[in-house]
Design a protein around this motif. Structure first.
Motif, short mmCIF file in Angstrom:
data_model
loop_
_atom_site.label_atom_id
_atom_site.label_comp_id
_atom_site.label_asym_id
_atom_site.label_seq_id
_atom_site.Cartn_x
_atom_site.Cartn_y
_atom_site.Cartn_z
N GLU A 268 1.49 6.23 13.98
CA GLU A 268 0.83 5.17 14.74
C GLU A 268 -0.10 4.36 13.86
O GLU A 268 -0.15 3.12 13.95
CB GLU A 268 0.04 5.78 15.90
N LEU A 269 -0.85 5.04 13.00
CA LEU A 269 -1.77 4.34 12.11
C LEU A 269 -1.02 3.40 11.19
O LEU A 269 -1.40 2.23 11.03
CB LEU A 269 -2.58 5.35 11.29
N VAL A 270 0.04 3.89 10.59
CA VAL A 270 0.81 3.05 9.67
C VAL A 270 1.38 1.83 10.39
O VAL A 270 1.36 0.70 9.86
CB VAL A 270 1.93 3.87 9.00
N GLU A 271 1.86 2.02 11.59
CA GLU A 271 2.40 0.88 12.35
C GLU A 271 1.32 -0.14 12.65
O GLU A 271 1.54 -1.36 12.53
CB GLU A 271 3.03 1.38 13.65
N ARG A 272 0.12 0.32 13.01
CA ARG A 272 -0.97 -0.61 13.30
C ARG A 272 -1.39 -1.36 12.04
O ARG A 272 -1.72 -2.55 12.09
CB ARG A 272 -2.17 0.13 13.90
N VAL A 273 -1.41 -0.67 10.92
CA VAL A 273 -1.75 -1.34 9.65
C VAL A 273 -0.70 -2.39 9.32
O VAL A 273 -1.03 -3.52 8.92
CB VAL A 273 -1.86 -0.31 8.51
N ARG A 274 0.55 -2.06 9.50
CA ARG A 274 1.61 -3.05 9.24
C ARG A 274 1.42 -4.30 10.10
O ARG A 274 1.65 -5.42 9.64
CB ARG A 274 2.98 -2.42 9.52
N GLU A 275 1.02 -4.08 11.33
CA GLU A 275 0.82 -5.23 12.23
C GLU A 275 -0.30 -6.14 11.74
O GLU A 275 -0.26 -7.36 11.96
CB GLU A 275 0.51 -4.73 13.64
N MET B 118 0.71 -13.37 6.46
CA MET B 118 1.13 -12.56 5.33
C MET B 118 1.65 -11.23 5.84
O MET B 118 1.07 -10.62 6.73
CB MET B 118 -0.04 -12.30 4.37
N SER B 119 2.75 -10.74 5.29
CA SER B 119 3.33 -9.49 5.76
C SER B 119 3.03 -8.38 4.78
O SER B 119 2.85 -8.59 3.59
CB SER B 119 4.85 -9.65 5.93
N THR B 120 3.00 -7.16 5.32
CA THR B 120 2.80 -5.99 4.49
C THR B 120 4.13 -5.54 3.92
O THR B 120 5.18 -6.00 4.30
CB THR B 120 2.15 -4.86 5.28
N GLY B 121 4.10 -4.64 2.96
CA GLY B 121 5.34 -4.14 2.40
C GLY B 121 5.16 -3.72 0.97
O GLY B 121 4.10 -3.91 0.36
N GLU B 122 6.22 -3.12 0.43
CA GLU B 122 6.15 -2.53 -0.90
C GLU B 122 5.74 -3.51 -1.99
O GLU B 122 4.89 -3.18 -2.82
CB GLU B 122 7.49 -1.88 -1.24
N PRO B 123 6.30 -4.74 -2.06
CA PRO B 123 5.90 -5.63 -3.17
C PRO B 123 4.41 -5.93 -3.21
O PRO B 123 3.80 -5.87 -4.28
CB PRO B 123 6.73 -6.90 -2.90
N ARG B 124 3.81 -6.23 -2.07
CA ARG B 124 2.39 -6.57 -2.08
C ARG B 124 1.53 -5.34 -2.33
O ARG B 124 0.48 -5.42 -2.96
CB ARG B 124 2.00 -7.26 -0.77
N ALA B 125 1.96 -4.19 -1.83
CA ALA B 125 1.22 -2.97 -2.13
C ALA B 125 1.30 -2.65 -3.61
O ALA B 125 0.34 -2.16 -4.21
CB ALA B 125 1.77 -1.80 -1.31
N GLU B 126 2.43 -2.95 -4.22
CA GLU B 126 2.58 -2.69 -5.65
C GLU B 126 1.69 -3.62 -6.47
O GLU B 126 1.19 -3.24 -7.53
CB GLU B 126 4.03 -2.83 -6.08
N VAL B 127 1.49 -4.84 -5.98
CA VAL B 127 0.53 -5.73 -6.65
C VAL B 127 -0.84 -5.08 -6.67
O VAL B 127 -1.53 -5.04 -7.71
CB VAL B 127 0.48 -7.10 -5.93
N MET C 179 -11.32 -3.43 15.50
CA MET C 179 -11.24 -3.30 14.06
C MET C 179 -9.90 -3.83 13.54
O MET C 179 -9.86 -4.60 12.58
CB MET C 179 -11.43 -1.84 13.64
N PHE C 180 -8.81 -3.43 14.18
CA PHE C 180 -7.51 -3.92 13.73
C PHE C 180 -7.41 -5.43 13.87
O PHE C 180 -6.84 -6.11 13.01
CB PHE C 180 -6.39 -3.23 14.52
N ALA C 181 -7.95 -5.98 14.95
CA ALA C 181 -7.92 -7.43 15.14
C ALA C 181 -8.73 -8.15 14.06
O ALA C 181 -8.31 -9.20 13.55
CB ALA C 181 -8.45 -7.79 16.53
N ALA C 182 -9.88 -7.60 13.70
CA ALA C 182 -10.70 -8.21 12.66
C ALA C 182 -9.99 -8.18 11.32
O ALA C 182 -10.00 -9.16 10.56
CB ALA C 182 -12.05 -7.50 12.57
N VAL C 183 -9.36 -7.05 11.00
CA VAL C 183 -8.61 -6.95 9.74
C VAL C 183 -7.47 -7.97 9.73
O VAL C 183 -7.24 -8.64 8.71
CB VAL C 183 -8.07 -5.52 9.56
N ALA C 184 -6.77 -8.12 10.84
CA ALA C 184 -5.66 -9.07 10.90
C ALA C 184 -6.15 -10.50 10.67
O ALA C 184 -5.48 -11.29 9.98
CB ALA C 184 -4.96 -8.97 12.26
N ARG C 185 -7.31 -10.86 11.21
CA ARG C 185 -7.83 -12.21 10.98
C ARG C 185 -8.15 -12.43 9.50
O ARG C 185 -7.91 -13.51 8.96
CB ARG C 185 -9.08 -12.44 11.84
#
Length: 247
Positions: free
Chosen positions: A98-105, A1-10, A69-75
């Protein structure tokens, strides 16, 4: 699943126009299996708890390395189809970009970011608001920002409710979508609600606390659990372990 405006708007839309006695309830998965279980139960979004993930990985709260933490969130995000917002503590010392880029990943479309600092301190509210504004600028509308306010957790705060309101207003001006005065007593929620107007307010559900409906009537827009659901699950697991051991 990818991040982005539509899913954040949901996720953002789930916070809007709710009846007073129907706050948005976001369970906190600590791994992929628990995330799937909550999704299958019908919850429209999930909110990972940093303390719950820490416990599941064998760390004390606040001691999880950022990479883990980022790896666990991604799973967790990969395991479900509903939007996921992630508790990323104080941001692990990363710059906003940097934080935003890691969250996007990871694929998460929301973050919980706290203003506590060290063992018992609080970040300067102005400086923290500036950092949150940088997070908002880097993310645009594609990230739901929940700003945690730690005034009730820290000793020596003379007026935790008043300080929470002042901080929450700064964070909202910086672009936060929601504020989270964690551990605010139920009796303080109506005052916080009145002072913050239409700004969504996150309340913590406790086992012996008010029901979800009552939290909503008191002023909560959304309800989360921290690591509470993991601890309840571990209690049940302990009972199962004792039963198996006795056979």
């Amino acid at each position: 699943m990818s991040t982005g405006e539509p899913r954040a708007e949901v996720l953002r839309a789930l916070h809007r126009g709710r009846p007073a006695d129907r706050p948005l309830v976001l369970p906190g998965p600590w791994d992929a299996a628990s995330a799937r279980t909550f999704e299958e139960a019908g919850f429209p979004a999930l909110a990972t708890p940093s303390a719950g993930i820490a416990a599941s990985l064998g760390y004390e709260d606040g001691a999880t390395p950022a990479e883990e933490m980022f790896a666990a969130v991604a799973r967790i995000v990969r395991a479900v189809s509903v939007p996921v917002t992630a508790d990323l503590e104080g941001g692990y010392g990363l710059s906003a970009a940097e934080l935003v880029e890691r969250v996007r990943e990871t694929g998460a479309v929301g973050v919980n970011l706290e203003d506590g600092e060290g063992a018992g301190g609080l970040k300067d509210p102005g400086a923290h608001a500036e950092w949150l504004a940088e997070v908002r600028a880097a993310a645009g509308p594609g990230l739901f920002v929940n700003a945690r306010v730690d005034t009730y957790l820290r000793e020596g705060v003379a007026d935790p409710a008043g300080d929470a309101v002042a901080r929450a207003r700064l964070y909202a001006e910086a672009g936060a979508d929601c504020v989270y005065p964690i551990m605010a007593p139920a009796a303080d929620l109506p005052g916080l609600r009145a002072a913050l107007g239409d700004l969504p307010v996150n309340a913590l559900s406790l086992p012996d606390g008010p029901s979800f409906a009552e939290l909503g009537r008191l002023g909560a827009t959304r309800v989360t659990f921290g690591p509470g659901l993991l601890f309840r699950s571990l209690s049940g697991l302990a009972d199962l372990a004792a039963e198996v051991r006795a056979q």
